[in-house]
Design a protein around this motif. Structure first.
Motif, PDB file in Angstrom:
ATOM      1  N   ARG A  37     -18.507 -12.855 -11.407  1.00 26.40           N
ATOM      2  CA  ARG A  37     -17.644 -13.232 -12.535  1.00 26.40           C
ATOM      3  C   ARG A  37     -17.557 -12.113 -13.573  1.00 26.40           C
ATOM      4  NH1 ARG A  37     -19.630 -18.053 -10.662  1.00 26.40           N
ATOM      5  NH2 ARG A  37     -18.148 -19.797 -10.670  1.00 26.40           N
ATOM      6  N   LEU A  38     -16.393 -12.025 -14.177  1.00 24.10           N
ATOM      7  CA  LEU A  38     -16.158 -11.129 -15.303  1.00 24.10           C
ATOM      8  C   LEU A  38     -15.466 -11.945 -16.373  1.00 24.10           C
ATOM      9  CD1 LEU A  38     -16.310  -8.195 -16.379  1.00 24.10           C
ATOM     10  CD2 LEU A  38     -14.024  -7.827 -15.405  1.00 24.10           C
ATOM     11  N   ASN A  39     -16.043 -12.002 -17.550  1.00 30.12           N
ATOM     12  CA  ASN A  39     -15.517 -12.869 -18.614  1.00 30.12           C
ATOM     13  C   ASN A  39     -15.365 -14.314 -18.138  1.00 30.12           C
ATOM     14  OD1 ASN A  39     -15.323 -10.621 -20.347  1.00 30.12           O
ATOM     15  ND2 ASN A  39     -13.300 -10.109 -19.520  1.00 30.12           N
ATOM     16  N   LYS A  40     -16.361 -14.772 -17.379  1.00 26.54           N
ATOM     17  CA  LYS A  40     -16.460 -16.141 -16.879  1.00 26.54           C
ATOM     18  C   LYS A  40     -15.412 -16.494 -15.819  1.00 26.54           C
ATOM     19  CE  LYS A  40     -18.528 -17.889 -21.160  1.00 26.54           C
ATOM     20  NZ  LYS A  40     -18.476 -18.917 -22.225  1.00 26.54           N
ATOM     21  N   VAL A  41     -14.680 -15.504 -15.334  1.00 22.75           N
ATOM     22  CA  VAL A  41     -13.670 -15.721 -14.287  1.00 22.75           C
ATOM     23  C   VAL A  41     -14.159 -15.093 -12.992  1.00 22.75           C
ATOM     24  CG1 VAL A  41     -11.293 -15.245 -13.565  1.00 22.75           C
ATOM     25  CG2 VAL A  41     -11.795 -15.761 -15.971  1.00 22.75           C
ATOM     26  N   VAL A  42     -14.033 -15.813 -11.878  1.00 21.01           N
ATOM     27  CA  VAL A  42     -14.430 -15.272 -10.579  1.00 21.01           C
ATOM     28  C   VAL A  42     -13.493 -14.133 -10.202  1.00 21.01           C
ATOM     29  CG1 VAL A  42     -14.696 -15.742  -8.105  1.00 21.01           C
ATOM     30  CG2 VAL A  42     -15.426 -17.447  -9.790  1.00 21.01           C
ATOM     31  N   VAL A  43     -14.063 -12.949  -9.984  1.00 18.91           N
ATOM     32  CA  VAL A  43     -13.254 -11.777  -9.658  1.00 18.91           C
ATOM     33  C   VAL A  43     -13.533 -11.240  -8.254  1.00 18.91           C
ATOM     34  CG1 VAL A  43     -12.937 -11.049 -12.058  1.00 18.91           C
ATOM     35  CG2 VAL A  43     -14.943 -10.255 -10.776  1.00 18.91           C
ATOM     36  N   ALA A  44     -14.581 -11.749  -7.617  1.00 20.47           N
ATOM     37  CA  ALA A  44     -14.915 -11.274  -6.277  1.00 20.47           C
ATOM     38  C   ALA A  44     -15.856 -12.258  -5.598  1.00 20.47           C
ATOM     39  CB  ALA A  44     -15.552  -9.893  -6.342  1.00 20.47           C
ATOM     40  N   GLU A  45     -15.881 -12.196  -4.265  1.00 21.62           N
ATOM     41  CA  GLU A  45     -16.736 -13.082  -3.478  1.00 21.62           C
ATOM     42  C   GLU A  45     -17.265 -12.365  -2.252  1.00 21.62           C
ATOM     43  OE1 GLU A  45     -15.310 -17.302  -2.910  1.00 21.62           O
ATOM     44  OE2 GLU A  45     -13.443 -16.411  -3.645  1.00 21.62           O
ATOM     45  N   LEU A  46     -18.453 -12.746  -1.854  1.00 22.11           N
ATOM     46  CA  LEU A  46     -19.001 -12.439  -0.535  1.00 22.11           C
ATOM     47  C   LEU A  46     -19.322 -13.771   0.119  1.00 22.11           C
ATOM     48  CD1 LEU A  46     -21.488  -9.513  -1.348  1.00 22.11           C
ATOM     49  CD2 LEU A  46     -19.417  -9.335   0.053  1.00 22.11           C
ATOM     50  N   TYR A  47     -18.985 -13.929   1.392  1.00 28.01           N
ATOM     51  CA  TYR A  47     -19.240 -15.217   2.027  1.00 28.01           C
ATOM     52  C   TYR A  47     -19.492 -15.046   3.521  1.00 28.01           C
ATOM     53  CZ  TYR A  47     -14.174 -14.585   2.439  1.00 28.01           C
ATOM     54  OH  TYR A  47     -12.921 -14.048   2.652  1.00 28.01           O
ATOM     55  N   PHE A  48     -20.331 -15.932   4.032  1.00 28.40           N
ATOM     56  CA  PHE A  48     -20.710 -15.923   5.448  1.00 28.40           C
ATOM     57  C   PHE A  48     -19.858 -16.937   6.205  1.00 28.40           C
ATOM     58  CE2 PHE A  48     -24.275 -14.224   3.196  1.00 28.40           C
ATOM     59  CZ  PHE A  48     -24.819 -13.271   4.039  1.00 28.40           C
ATOM     60  N   LEU A  49     -19.349 -16.528   7.361  1.00 30.30           N
ATOM     61  CA  LEU A  49     -18.547 -17.392   8.216  1.00 30.30           C
ATOM     62  C   LEU A  49     -19.211 -17.500   9.580  1.00 30.30           C
ATOM     63  CD1 LEU A  49     -15.011 -16.026   7.273  1.00 30.30           C
ATOM     64  CD2 LEU A  49     -16.050 -18.164   6.515  1.00 30.30           C
ATOM     65  N   TYR A  50     -19.063 -18.670  10.191  1.00 28.15           N
ATOM     66  CA  TYR A  50     -19.714 -18.932  11.475  1.00 28.15           C
ATOM     67  C   TYR A  50     -18.702 -18.873  12.612  1.00 28.15           C
ATOM     68  CZ  TYR A  50     -22.424 -21.329  15.084  1.00 28.15           C
ATOM     69  OH  TYR A  50     -23.075 -21.663  16.245  1.00 28.15           O
ATOM     70  N   VAL A  63     -12.066  -8.779  -3.376  1.00 30.66           N
ATOM     71  CA  VAL A  63     -11.980  -8.600  -4.825  1.00 30.66           C
ATOM     72  C   VAL A  63     -10.612  -9.086  -5.269  1.00 30.66           C
ATOM     73  CG1 VAL A  63     -11.941  -6.931  -6.716  1.00 30.66           C
ATOM     74  CG2 VAL A  63     -13.591  -6.675  -4.851  1.00 30.66           C
ATOM     75  N   THR A  64     -10.586 -10.058  -6.169  1.00 29.11           N
ATOM     76  CA  THR A  64      -9.328 -10.666  -6.618  1.00 29.11           C
ATOM     77  C   THR A  64      -9.181 -10.640  -8.134  1.00 29.11           C
ATOM     78  OG1 THR A  64     -10.411 -12.835  -6.562  1.00 29.11           O
ATOM     79  CG2 THR A  64      -9.144 -12.187  -4.607  1.00 29.11           C
ATOM     80  N   GLY A  65      -9.915  -9.758  -8.784  1.00 26.99           N
ATOM     81  CA  GLY A  65      -9.822  -9.657 -10.231  1.00 26.99           C
ATOM     82  C   GLY A  65     -10.515  -8.408 -10.722  1.00 26.99           C
ATOM     83  N   GLY A  66     -10.546  -8.244 -12.025  1.00 27.87           N
ATOM     84  CA  GLY A  66     -11.168  -7.078 -12.613  1.00 27.87           C
ATOM     85  C   GLY A  66     -10.139  -6.051 -13.060  1.00 27.87           C
ATOM     86  N   PRO A  67     -10.585  -4.997 -13.758  1.00 26.45           N
ATOM     87  CA  PRO A  67      -9.661  -4.012 -14.339  1.00 26.45           C
ATOM     88  C   PRO A  67      -8.767  -3.321 -13.321  1.00 26.45           C
ATOM     89  CG  PRO A  67     -11.876  -3.767 -15.241  1.00 26.45           C
ATOM     90  CD  PRO A  67     -11.986  -4.739 -14.122  1.00 26.45           C
TER      91      PRO A  67
END
Length: 276
Positions: A37-50, A63-67
Motif C-alpha cells: 500500500r501507498l497512502n493506504k491504497v493497494v498499489v501492488a500484489e504478490l500472490y501464489f496460484l495453484y 504493480v497497479t499504482g504508485g508514482p
C-alpha cells in the motif's frame, strides 16, 4: 496422503507470509497474498496460484499504482501492451514456465507440494526468494532506482510499455538519467517498439510532477516530425504547471531544447536546435 501434505504446506505457507516485512512500503499478508500500500491504497500484489495439473504452486505479481504507474496513465503509445488484455498493471509477471530458477530450482518455475517432512524447508526457501528478490522487485517499480532499469533490460516483457516505464521512472527519479544503462536500454528492440515514439520519450529529460502543460505550434514545428512531436508532447504532459521545465531529445544528431514557462498551460519560450 497428498491431501494432508497439501494442507500442511498451505498452512505453513500462509503462516510464513505473515512473518514477512517490507521496509519500503506497508505490506499485509492474507491467504496466499501479499499486498503493498501507498497512502493506504493497494498499489501492488504478490500472490501464489495453484496448478491442478502439476500439483504445484507458482508466483505471480503486478504493480497497479504508485508514482510511475500514475505517470504512465497520461501517455498512450501507438502499439499494444506486452501484458495480457485486461491486465491493468504497468508491471506483471508469472513464474510458471519461466526458466530463470529465481522462484523455483525447477526449469518450469513452479514449486510442487512437498511431503510434510519437507514443508518447513520449502517455506524457508520461498521466504528467502521473496525477501531477497520479489519484494524488492515490486517496491522498485514504485520507487525506481538503477536496479529497476536493470530489470527492464533483463525482462522487458514483464512491463506493459517498457520505454514509457523508463521515461516515467526517470521522471520520478532524475538520478536515473545519469545511469550507464540508459543508452543500452534505447538500443534494445524489445524495449523500443516504435523508434519515433519511444526514442523521443527515453531521451526526454525534465523536472518531476503529475500536472500537464501543452506545447505551442512553434515548438511542435521545431520537432519536425509528427510522431516525435506527439511522443514528446505526451512526455511534456507529465510535467508540472507551476515550475520550470526543460526537455532535450535527439533527432539525427540535432538537439532540441525547450521550455521555460511563465504561466500555467503554455510553453512560451523555445530554443531552436543547435547543430553539433
Amino acid at each position: 496422503m497428498f491431501a494432508d501434505d497439501k494442507l500442511a504446506f498451505q498452512t505453513a505457507l500462509n503462516s510464513m507470509l505473515k512473518t514477512l516485512k517490507c521496509s519500503a512500503l506497508p505490506m499485509s499478508a492474507s491467504k496466499f497474498h501479499l499486498k503493498f500500500r501507498l497512502n493506504k491504497v493497494v498499489v501492488a500484489e504478490l500472490y501464489f496460484l495453484y496448478s491442478i495439473n502439476s500439483r504445484a504452486y507458482y508466483l505471480s505479481g503486478m504493480v497497479t499504482g504508485g508514482p510511475v504507474f500514475e505517470r504512465m496513465q497520461g501517455i498512450s503509445p501507438p502499439y499494444r501492451s506486452n501484458l495480457n488484455a485486461g491486465n491493468p498493471g504497468c508491471f506483471s509477471f508469472c513464474t510458471s514456465g519461466r526458466q530463470d530458477k529465481k522462484f523455483s530450482p525447477r526449469i518450469d518455475g513452479v514449486i510442487p507440494i512437498p511431503p510434510a517432512s519437507a514443508t518447513a524447508q520449502v517455506c524457508e526457501h520461498i521466504k528467502g526468494v521473496l525477501e531477497n528478490h520479489y519484494i524488492p522487485l515490486i517496491t522498485r517499480c514504485i520507487f525506481p532506482d538503477e536496479s529497476t532499469l536493470a530489470h527492464v533490460l533483463e525482462a522487458p516483457g514483464d512491463y506493459s510499455y517498457p520505454a514509457v516505464f523508463i521515461h516515467c521512472a526517470a521522471a520520478c527519479n532524475p538520478d536515473l538519467l545519469a545511469s550507464g544503462l540508459m543508452e543500452t536500454l534505447r538500443t534494445r528492440r524489445a524495449i523500443v517498439k516504435n523508434k519515433a515514439f519511444d526514442l523521443a520519450l527515453t531521451t526526454a529529460t525534465g523536472c518531476v510532477s503529475s500536472r500537464k502543460f501543452s506545447a505551442s505550434t512553434q515548438f511542435l514545428r521545431a520537432l519536425r516530425t509528427r510522431s516525435r512531436a506527439s511522443a514528446l508532447l505526451q512526455a511534456v504532459n507529465s510535467y508540472p504547471e507551476k515550475s520550470v521545465g526543460y526537455f532535450v531529445f535527439e533527432e539525427n544528431h540535432v538537439l532540441f531544447s525547450a521550455v521555460k514557462k511563465r504561466r500555467p498551460g503554455v510553453v512560451n519560450q523555445v530554443q531552436y536546435p543547435d547543430l553539433r
